[in-house]
Design a protein around this motif. Sequence first.
Motif, mmCIF file in Angstrom:
data_model
loop_
_atom_site.group_PDB
_atom_site.id
_atom_site.type_symbol
_atom_site.label_atom_id
_atom_site.label_comp_id
_atom_site.label_asym_id
_atom_site.label_seq_id
_atom_site.Cartn_x
_atom_site.Cartn_y
_atom_site.Cartn_z
ATOM 1 N N SER A 134 0.826 -1.216 0.000
ATOM 2 C CA SER A 134 0.000 0.000 0.000
ATOM 3 C C SER A 134 0.858 1.264 0.000
ATOM 4 N N ARG A 135 2.181 1.118 0.281
ATOM 5 C CA ARG A 135 3.076 2.274 0.293
ATOM 6 C C ARG A 135 3.837 2.447 -1.016
ATOM 7 N N ALA A 136 3.631 1.491 -1.943
ATOM 8 C CA ALA A 136 4.425 1.506 -3.173
ATOM 9 C C ALA A 136 4.035 2.650 -4.097
ATOM 10 N N ASP A 137 5.042 3.355 -4.615
ATOM 11 C CA ASP A 137 4.798 4.215 -5.771
ATOM 12 C C ASP A 137 4.884 3.342 -7.012
ATOM 13 N N THR A 138 5.857 2.433 -6.985
ATOM 14 C CA THR A 138 6.006 1.452 -8.061
ATOM 15 C C THR A 138 6.003 0.060 -7.435
ATOM 16 N N LEU A 139 5.198 -0.830 -7.990
ATOM 17 C CA LEU A 139 5.219 -2.233 -7.559
ATOM 18 C C LEU A 139 5.734 -3.069 -8.732
ATOM 19 N N VAL A 140 6.823 -3.795 -8.483
ATOM 20 C CA VAL A 140 7.372 -4.653 -9.541
ATOM 21 C C VAL A 140 7.115 -6.112 -9.164
ATOM 22 N N THR A 141 6.442 -6.838 -10.028
ATOM 23 C CA THR A 141 6.163 -8.254 -9.783
ATOM 24 C C THR A 141 6.889 -9.122 -10.799
ATOM 25 N N PRO A 142 7.980 -9.799 -10.376
ATOM 26 C CA PRO A 142 8.631 -10.723 -11.294
ATOM 27 C C PRO A 142 7.847 -12.035 -11.322
ATOM 28 N N LEU A 143 7.820 -12.653 -12.467
ATOM 29 C CA LEU A 143 6.977 -13.829 -12.663
ATOM 30 C C LEU A 143 7.739 -14.828 -13.516
ATOM 31 N N ASN A 144 7.888 -16.058 -13.005
ATOM 32 C CA ASN A 144 8.498 -17.076 -13.854
ATOM 33 C C ASN A 144 7.578 -17.364 -15.028
ATOM 34 N N ASP A 145 8.171 -17.751 -16.145
ATOM 35 C CA ASP A 145 7.388 -17.913 -17.358
ATOM 36 C C ASP A 145 6.632 -19.242 -17.340
ATOM 37 N N SER A 146 5.664 -19.324 -16.421
ATOM 38 C CA SER A 146 4.976 -20.598 -16.249
ATOM 39 C C SER A 146 3.544 -20.333 -15.809
#
Length: 279
Positions: A134-146
């Motif tokens: 909730s504090r993020a200005d930017t949220l980065v979600t890495p995701l395996n290709d699956s």
Amino acid sequence: MAASSVTAGAVGKPHIVVIGNEKGGSGKSTTAMHLIAGLMQAGLDVGSIDLDAGQGTLSRYVENRKQYNAANGLRLKVPEHRRLESSKLDSVHEAMVIDGSRLEACIDELGAAHAYIVIDTPGSDTAMSRHAHSRADTLVTPLNDSYVDLDLLASVDPDTGRVRHPSRYAEMVWGQKKARALRDGGSIDWIVMRNRLGTLESRNQKAMERSITELSRRIGFRLAPGFSERVVFREMFLKGLTLLDLREPGAVSKMNMSHVAARQEVRQLLGTIGLPMAE
Ligand SMILES: Nc1ncnc2c1ncn2[C@@H]1O[C@H](COP(=O)(O)OP(=O)(O)O)[C@@H](O)[C@H]1O
Ligand SMILES: [Mg+2]
């Protein structure tokens, strides 16, 4: 959607980048290390917070870096780092209140001195991690290709590959977007990046690309090009180095093609987020 341009937060109001995904092993800590390295190389002041006290990967990386500096008489930049452990409270409500205020105190402290704060989160749903989202200005979600990993973002029809409905993690992020908007009217720029991509494009990779592109429209995130599967993303961990340190005095091997390509991938991620990177 066009890449937003992120300006360096004035001291006191840092730009907060949260790396999140409720799946372990998706590359959160790896992404955190490389983002931090990229920002520091661009001459920016960075504070970092590890909320995954159990694994402590990011904390270990920072420790390794300090030791590498000490052992080699170097002065590689190190982020000002904090490790926060979740309280062991049974009541979810109490945990939200207590852990939330502990995280706030930590953000205040680091934000007073640093324009950027990078927060690494655990691969599980904790009160502290929710608050961080909730504090993020930017949220980065890495995701395996699956599809196993995509399943945490959305339920996908096995026959058509089409998105049926968003699932757990996406709903959590929605909840935190609302919390953020209510608190200060701010918004979270959510970026999903595929990680450990094979260099040969497979049928699965193309199908994933279609599903994830559709999903980005349905649940409102932007897509970053992502990182390929490369040894250079992990080989220097024990020294507390990343592939961005190869030109620093005293640092290991020479640049090879894989380092150059990986560097470009980190650069593209920073560019998609709208963060600066050194030439
Ligand atoms: N792009 C990549 N190329 C090669 N190895 C990777 C890559 N991304 C992550 N890894 C490796 O995958 C494992 C899980 O990554 P990690 O960043 O610890 O994930 P998380 O923090 O989400 O649990 C680690 O061994 C890490 O070195
Ligand atoms: Mg991790």
